[in-house]
Write an enzyme that holds these catalytic residues in place. Structure first.
Site, mmCIF file in Angstrom:
data_model
loop_
_atom_site.group_PDB
_atom_site.id
_atom_site.type_symbol
_atom_site.label_atom_id
_atom_site.label_comp_id
_atom_site.label_asym_id
_atom_site.label_seq_id
_atom_site.Cartn_x
_atom_site.Cartn_y
_atom_site.Cartn_z
ATOM 1 N N LYS A 38 0.812 -1.217 0.000
ATOM 2 C CA LYS A 38 0.000 0.000 0.000
ATOM 3 C C LYS A 38 0.849 1.272 0.000
ATOM 4 C CE LYS A 38 -3.965 -0.205 2.244
ATOM 5 N NZ LYS A 38 -4.882 -0.389 1.113
ATOM 6 N N ASN A 41 2.282 1.967 -3.461
ATOM 7 C CA ASN A 41 1.286 2.621 -4.305
ATOM 8 C C ASN A 41 1.171 4.105 -3.991
ATOM 9 O OD1 ASN A 41 0.680 0.130 -5.475
ATOM 10 N ND2 ASN A 41 -0.953 -0.297 -4.011
ATOM 11 N N GLY A 251 -8.044 2.437 -2.942
ATOM 12 C CA GLY A 251 -7.941 3.139 -1.664
ATOM 13 C C GLY A 251 -6.596 3.812 -1.470
ATOM 14 N N ASP A 252 -5.535 3.167 -1.940
ATOM 15 C CA ASP A 252 -4.204 3.767 -1.858
ATOM 16 C C ASP A 252 -4.133 5.033 -2.707
ATOM 17 O OD1 ASP A 252 -3.650 1.424 -0.465
ATOM 18 O OD2 ASP A 252 -2.838 0.433 -2.248
ATOM 19 N N THR A 253 -4.773 4.975 -3.876
ATOM 20 C CA THR A 253 -4.800 6.143 -4.764
ATOM 21 C C THR A 253 -5.585 7.277 -4.130
ATOM 22 O OG1 THR A 253 -4.718 4.648 -6.663
ATOM 23 C CG2 THR A 253 -5.351 6.927 -7.094
#
Length: 310
Positions: A38, A41, A251-253
């Site tokens: 995560k 990313n 979600g990481d983005t």
């Protein structure tokens, strides 16, 4: 400097196949391997937005080396002490005839001596107004006490802390006054042993975390967008429409884009709107967004101000 810490780095293997049948040889349409985790990313998205960061974590074997090599090609700084064993591989299989995605996530190696090297690195490098993001699951050897130690090092040096982790002990980290906690609705409710109900519940539980010390809750709601909740403001942003390809990195983005826009001085409403659309852009493809469609996606969504202190 922004430091991303991923204790359980991974290579993600994305597969597309027409069918997935038991006890058969299933031939695939294509596959793609990505350096992942995560925090990785987050750093890649930050780099795409022109913001430098350093990836930290632990690398093991040829899989760990692949992640390091990939990040070096992207000119992203790294500090990853070597461990015994292999950095894990996770598998995401998109089965076309079922219109379903199967996810297989491996536990990762045991972290032993290398964690002390990372702690010493943070003690040496952290400076006032740096940002530390703690992202993803914790493998064996990285426990609550170790994360407490890392957070204390950051807090003592006036480093802003961002946490994206589902562990129940995350609520005990509120005493370090994290800048952002980023749960989804299921993680948020599980922290308080409640079943997912509705938006009022999300706000109530987020307010509890704020009273415990957290500054902002960035709540990911999947196809329903996201919410930003703090002491003085509650915002909700809808999500744009599109065909979901892979949700693994959305979600990481979302988190990375929000951090980037706030870091660049944008207001919270704009940051949330762009973050939601960037996360959706990632979900609409088999890798991280390149932001080429984000401007158009932003035309589809609205940010609603649910409550603001006057």
């Amino acid at each position: 400097m922004i430091y991303t810490f991923t204790a359980n780095l991974a290579i993600d293997l994305f597969i597309e196949t027409e069918k997935l049948l038991p006890n058969k040889v299933n031939r695939t349409n294509y596959f793609k391997c990505s350096a992942n985790g995560k925090g990785v990313n987050v750093s890649i998205i930050l780099e795409n937005l022109g913001i430098s960061s350093t990836v930290t974590g632990f690398k093991g074997g040829f899989t760990g080396q692949h992640i390091e090599d990939d990040l070096k090609k992207r000119n992203i700084k790294i500090f990853m002490p070597e461990i015994q064993g292999l950095t894990r591989i996770n598998v995401f299989t998109n089965v076309l005839d079922e219109k379903k995605e199967y996810t297989q996530v491996n536990p990762g190696p045991i972290i032993e001596e290398a964690k002390e090297f990372l702690k010493a690195y943070f003690e040496k490098k952290f400076q006032k107004n740096d940002i530390l993001t703690i992202n993803g699951s914790f493998p064996k050897g990285i426990d609550e006490n170790y994360i407490f130690e890392i957070c204390k090092i950051a807090k003592d040096r006036n480093v802003e802390i961002v946490i994206d982790n589902s562990s129940k002990f995350v609520i005990n980290l509120c005493k370090f006054e994290p800048f952002i906690l980023k749960p989804n609705e299921f993680e948020l409710c599980s922290w308080f042993d409640e079943n997912v109900k509705d938006e009022k519940q999300f706000i109530r539980l987020s307010k509890k975390l704020i009273k415990m010390g957290t500054k902002n809750i960035l709540l990911s709601l999947g196809e329903n967008g996201a919410m930003l909740i703090n002491e003085n403001l509650i915002l909700k942003c809808s999500a744009p429409e599109g065909k979901i390809v892979n949700t693994a990195m959305a979600g990481d983005t979302l988190l990375a884009t929000y951090i980037a826009e706030i870091y660049l001085g944008k207001d919270k409403e704009y940051a949330l709107k762009k973050a939601v659309c960037a996360g959706s852009s990632t979900a609409f493809r088999d890798g991280l967004t390149d932001f080429s469609d984000v401007k158009d996606l932003m035309k589809q969504v609205k940010v609603e101000k649910i409550w603001e202190e006057i």
